[in-house]
Design an enzyme around this catalytic site. Structure first.
Site, PDB file in Angstrom:
ATOM      1  N   ASN A  67     -38.855   5.754  -5.189  1.00 25.33           N
ATOM      2  CA  ASN A  67     -39.023   7.295  -5.371  1.00 25.33           C
ATOM      3  C   ASN A  67     -40.172   7.725  -4.669  1.00 25.33           C
ATOM      4  O   ASN A  67     -40.918   7.061  -3.920  1.00 25.33           O
ATOM      5  CB  ASN A  67     -39.265   7.489  -6.863  1.00 25.33           C
ATOM      6  CG  ASN A  67     -40.631   6.861  -7.604  1.00 25.33           C
ATOM      7  OD1 ASN A  67     -41.793   7.028  -7.239  1.00 25.33           O
ATOM      8  ND2 ASN A  67     -40.202   5.865  -8.354  1.00 25.33           N
ATOM      9  N   LYS A  82     -28.352  -8.646   4.471  1.00 31.19           N
ATOM     10  CA  LYS A  82     -28.051  -7.048   4.367  1.00 31.19           C
ATOM     11  C   LYS A  82     -26.524  -6.781   4.226  1.00 31.19           C
ATOM     12  O   LYS A  82     -25.662  -7.619   4.757  1.00 31.19           O
ATOM     13  CB  LYS A  82     -28.477  -6.621   5.840  1.00 31.19           C
ATOM     14  CG  LYS A  82     -28.192  -5.144   5.910  1.00 31.19           C
ATOM     15  CD  LYS A  82     -28.637  -4.512   7.423  1.00 31.19           C
ATOM     16  CE  LYS A  82     -28.275  -3.173   7.434  1.00 31.19           C
ATOM     17  NZ  LYS A  82     -28.148  -2.471   8.876  1.00 31.19           N
ATOM     18  N   PRO A  85     -38.423  -3.688 -17.075  1.00 30.60           N
ATOM     19  CA  PRO A  85     -39.335  -3.581 -18.345  1.00 30.60           C
ATOM     20  C   PRO A  85     -39.984  -2.401 -18.306  1.00 30.60           C
ATOM     21  O   PRO A  85     -40.375  -1.703 -17.306  1.00 30.60           O
ATOM     22  CB  PRO A  85     -40.052  -4.967 -17.967  1.00 30.60           C
ATOM     23  CG  PRO A  85     -39.793  -5.105 -16.662  1.00 30.60           C
ATOM     24  CD  PRO A  85     -38.772  -4.673 -16.294  1.00 30.60           C
ATOM     25  N   ILE A 124     -43.568  -0.896 -18.842  1.00 24.60           N
ATOM     26  CA  ILE A 124     -44.752  -1.800 -18.781  1.00 24.60           C
ATOM     27  C   ILE A 124     -45.750  -1.166 -19.604  1.00 24.60           C
ATOM     28  O   ILE A 124     -46.301  -1.817 -20.555  1.00 24.60           O
ATOM     29  CB  ILE A 124     -45.476  -1.810 -17.266  1.00 24.60           C
ATOM     30  CG1 ILE A 124     -44.549  -2.133 -16.385  1.00 24.60           C
ATOM     31  CG2 ILE A 124     -46.770  -2.319 -17.414  1.00 24.60           C
ATOM     32  CD1 ILE A 124     -44.645  -1.933 -14.752  1.00 24.60           C
ATOM     33  N   PHE A 180     -48.287   8.695 -18.537  1.00 26.42           N
ATOM     34  CA  PHE A 180     -47.717   9.973 -17.631  1.00 26.42           C
ATOM     35  C   PHE A 180     -46.427  10.086 -17.721  1.00 26.42           C
ATOM     36  O   PHE A 180     -45.672   9.255 -17.740  1.00 26.42           O
ATOM     37  CB  PHE A 180     -48.130   9.644 -16.285  1.00 26.42           C
ATOM     38  CG  PHE A 180     -49.806  10.053 -15.910  1.00 26.42           C
ATOM     39  CD1 PHE A 180     -50.980   9.519 -16.172  1.00 26.42           C
ATOM     40  CD2 PHE A 180     -49.865  11.232 -15.028  1.00 26.42           C
ATOM     41  CE1 PHE A 180     -51.963  10.085 -16.212  1.00 26.42           C
ATOM     42  CE2 PHE A 180     -50.944  11.850 -14.709  1.00 26.42           C
ATOM     43  CZ  PHE A 180     -52.239  11.307 -15.221  1.00 26.42           C
ATOM     44  N   LYS A 211     -41.908  11.437 -25.355  1.00 24.23           N
ATOM     45  CA  LYS A 211     -42.089  10.458 -24.447  1.00 24.23           C
ATOM     46  C   LYS A 211     -43.296   9.535 -25.215  1.00 24.23           C
ATOM     47  O   LYS A 211     -43.658   8.265 -25.342  1.00 24.23           O
ATOM     48  CB  LYS A 211     -42.370  10.570 -23.176  1.00 24.23           C
ATOM     49  CG  LYS A 211     -42.277   9.477 -22.110  1.00 24.23           C
ATOM     50  CD  LYS A 211     -42.278   9.902 -20.759  1.00 24.23           C
ATOM     51  CE  LYS A 211     -40.633  10.138 -20.430  1.00 24.23           C
ATOM     52  NZ  LYS A 211     -40.446  10.488 -19.075  1.00 24.23           N
TER      53      LYS A 211
HETATM   54  O1  C5P Z   1     -40.054   6.585 -19.219  1.00 24.58           O
HETATM   55  P1  C5P Z   1     -40.828   7.224 -17.997  1.00 24.58           P
HETATM   56  O2  C5P Z   1     -40.643   6.637 -16.865  1.00 24.58           O
HETATM   57  O3  C5P Z   1     -40.471   8.808 -17.929  1.00 24.58           O
HETATM   58  O4  C5P Z   1     -42.376   6.874 -18.696  1.00 24.58           O
HETATM   59  C1  C5P Z   1     -43.474   7.332 -17.942  1.00 24.58           C
HETATM   60  C2  C5P Z   1     -44.529   6.575 -18.290  1.00 24.58           C
HETATM   61  O5  C5P Z   1     -44.299   5.098 -18.610  1.00 24.58           O
HETATM   62  C3  C5P Z   1     -45.589   6.530 -17.345  1.00 24.58           C
HETATM   63  O6  C5P Z   1     -46.678   6.494 -17.931  1.00 24.58           O
HETATM   64  C4  C5P Z   1     -45.244   5.119 -16.260  1.00 24.58           C
HETATM   65  O7  C5P Z   1     -46.126   4.448 -15.894  1.00 24.58           O
HETATM   66  C5  C5P Z   1     -44.642   4.376 -17.597  1.00 24.58           C
HETATM   67  N1  C5P Z   1     -43.699   3.158 -17.397  1.00 24.58           N
HETATM   68  C6  C5P Z   1     -43.835   2.026 -17.407  1.00 24.58           C
HETATM   69  N2  C5P Z   1     -42.745   1.237 -17.052  1.00 24.58           N
HETATM   70  C7  C5P Z   1     -41.598   1.553 -16.947  1.00 24.58           C
HETATM   71  C8  C5P Z   1     -41.163   3.173 -17.041  1.00 24.58           C
HETATM   72  C9  C5P Z   1     -42.258   4.094 -16.962  1.00 24.58           C
HETATM   73  O8  C5P Z   1     -44.948   1.531 -17.512  1.00 24.58           O
HETATM   74  N3  C5P Z   1     -40.527   0.713 -16.573  1.00 24.58           N
END
Ligand code: C5P
Length: 409
Positions: A212, A291, A309, A311, A331, A345
């Site tokens: 992204n 590829k 996962p 995190i 965030f 969230k």
């Molecule tokens: O679910 P979303 O991606 O919108 O959540 C955003 C928050 O969760 C951010 O703090 C992001 O760093 C964390 N996050 C994470 N692992 C993921 C998805 C999001 O730590 N797989």
């Protein structure tokens, strides 16, 4: 303008690194500082007072017998009006002088005359590697620190004499970063902060993947702000094109799984987790070894994705996360309905503080606007530079950790 309103005495002693002091002076002025240059006789052999006057916009002082000050006491006047005295370059000889409290030239005289409790003395050493590693110099550095001076690091690499090793003066940008950091309140002294930043990259084959537009700038700014506040910082970074903030331990990762492993490895030793990374939600179930080629049929390849996962949620649900021993901050990058989506969230991830921002208005930018959501409600922080917001966030986290009862609901 991170030194706005600050009055800095920039002292130059003799050394080839004087050429870097010109750039440093310019950089400090650009950040809004009033810079008063003071040079030793030896420094003037390497760079002229004319250059330093032009860059600082003020006449240079280079003699204790200068009759310009009405009271004829340049050493008193200069050291009283300073917010900090920065010696760059500091030669081995000049540090030895400081150590002994000698005062036979204007610069050492004003260092000795400075009000020690209110005017910090920062020292950027610069010398040949043998001079730097000599026991006398190392003894002097240690004693100068005990005496309350802030001796900055030295750089390593090629030296003007042709040798290689430790002892080069830091680059102007590095000294500037340390000087700015010096003025920040030490709100996280002794804390260990773990930060995730940037995007992740999930390979589809050896040359393609899912990622992204996250630039990592917000997370890197928070890492810098946390270090400025006195924290030990571990920054787990996805693929980004950014220099590490000074004094931060950086761990480069690529995929969400690598990011999770790096975070788990450091979570137990951490007090605060700030998850700014834009982690890819999905990865390929079976990344191709070679590829993926066009089939020729016009049909796209069948990609099977699995969820990555989470995190933040994983660490927030750990024992230390739930008890608040690891204070977790998330965030939320959204494109609309920020309050509603970020609030949901926060509850879903089980964190005490969620920071919302509008994705398209933050990715790649140097500024941002934030919406902070905790159990008490929401507050809007208007658009500002990311480093200014990062410092504000660090202050908020330091306060929320210690003053509010830990709960997410
Ligand atoms: O679910 P979303 O991606 O919108 O959540 C955003 C928050 O969760 C951010 O703090 C992001 O760093 C964390 N996050 C994470 N692992 C993921 C998805 C999001 O730590 N797989």
């Amino acid at each position: 303008m991170q030194l706005q309103g600050k009055h800095i005495v920039l002292g130059l002693s003799g050394g080839i690194a004087c050429y870097k002091a010109a750039e440093l002076c310019r950089a400090m002025v650009k950040e809004g500082a009033a810079v008063q240059v003071v040079m030793t006789e030896a420094a003037a052999q390497f760079i002229t007072p004319v250059t330093m006057q032009a860059l600082s916009g003020r006449p240079v002082f280079d003699s204790q017998w200068d009759r310009r000050p009405g009271n004829n006491m340049a050493h008193i006047n200069l050291s009283r009006e300073a917010d900090a005295i920065l010696i760059a370059p500091a030669s081995a000889d000049f540090m030895a002088k400081l150590l002994h409290g000698r005062a036979d030239d204007l610069l050492s005289l004003l260092c000795l005359a400075r009000p020690i409790a209110t005017v910090p003395l920062l020292i950027a050493p610069a010398m040949n590697r043998e001079m730097w590693s000599h026991p006398a110099t190392q003894r002097n550095v240690a004693q100068l620190r005990v005496d309350g001076s802030h001796v900055l690091d030295v750089g390593a690499g090629d030296q003007a004499c042709g040798e290689q090793g430790d002892g080069r003066m830091l680059e102007a940008a590095e000294i500037l970063e340390d000087l700015i950091a010096h003025f920040q309140p030490k709100l996280l002294q002794g804390q260990h902060v773990l930060i995730t930043a940037g995007p992740t990259f999930e390979a589809l084959d050896p040359v393609r993947g899912i990622s992204n537009l996250s630039s990592g700038k917000m997370g890197f700014a928070i890492a810098r702000a946390a270090r400025e506040a006195g924290a030990r910082v571990t920054l787990v970074a996805g693929p980004v094109a950014l220099d590490s903030p000074r004094g931060v331990q950086r761990i480069d990762v690529r995929s969400a799984q690598e990011m999770l492993q790096a975070c788990i490895a450091h979570a137990d030793a951490s007090d605060i987790l700030i998850a700014t990374a834009a982690v890819a939600d999905w990865r390929s179930a079976d990344a191709a070894e070679h590829k993926i080629k066009k089939a020729g049929s016009g049909l796209p390849p069948a990609l099977t994705l699995v969820e990555n996962p989470d995190i933040l949620a994983t660490l927030a649900a750990s024992d230390r996360g739930r008890s608040g021993a690891l204070f977790c901050v998330g965030f939320a990058a959204e494109s609309q309905n920020l309050l509603e989506l970020a609030s949901a969230k926060r509850l879903r991830k089980g964190v005490p503080l969620m920071v919302g921002n509008i994705g398209p208005q933050t990715f790649g930018q140097d500024d941002n606007a934030l919406l902070l959501i905790d159990a008490q409600g929401a507050s809007e922080w208007p658009r500002n530079t990311k480093i200014a917001l990062a410092r504000q966030l660090v202050a908020r986290i330091a306060e929320q950790r210690t003053t509010t009862h830990f709960h997410t609901r």
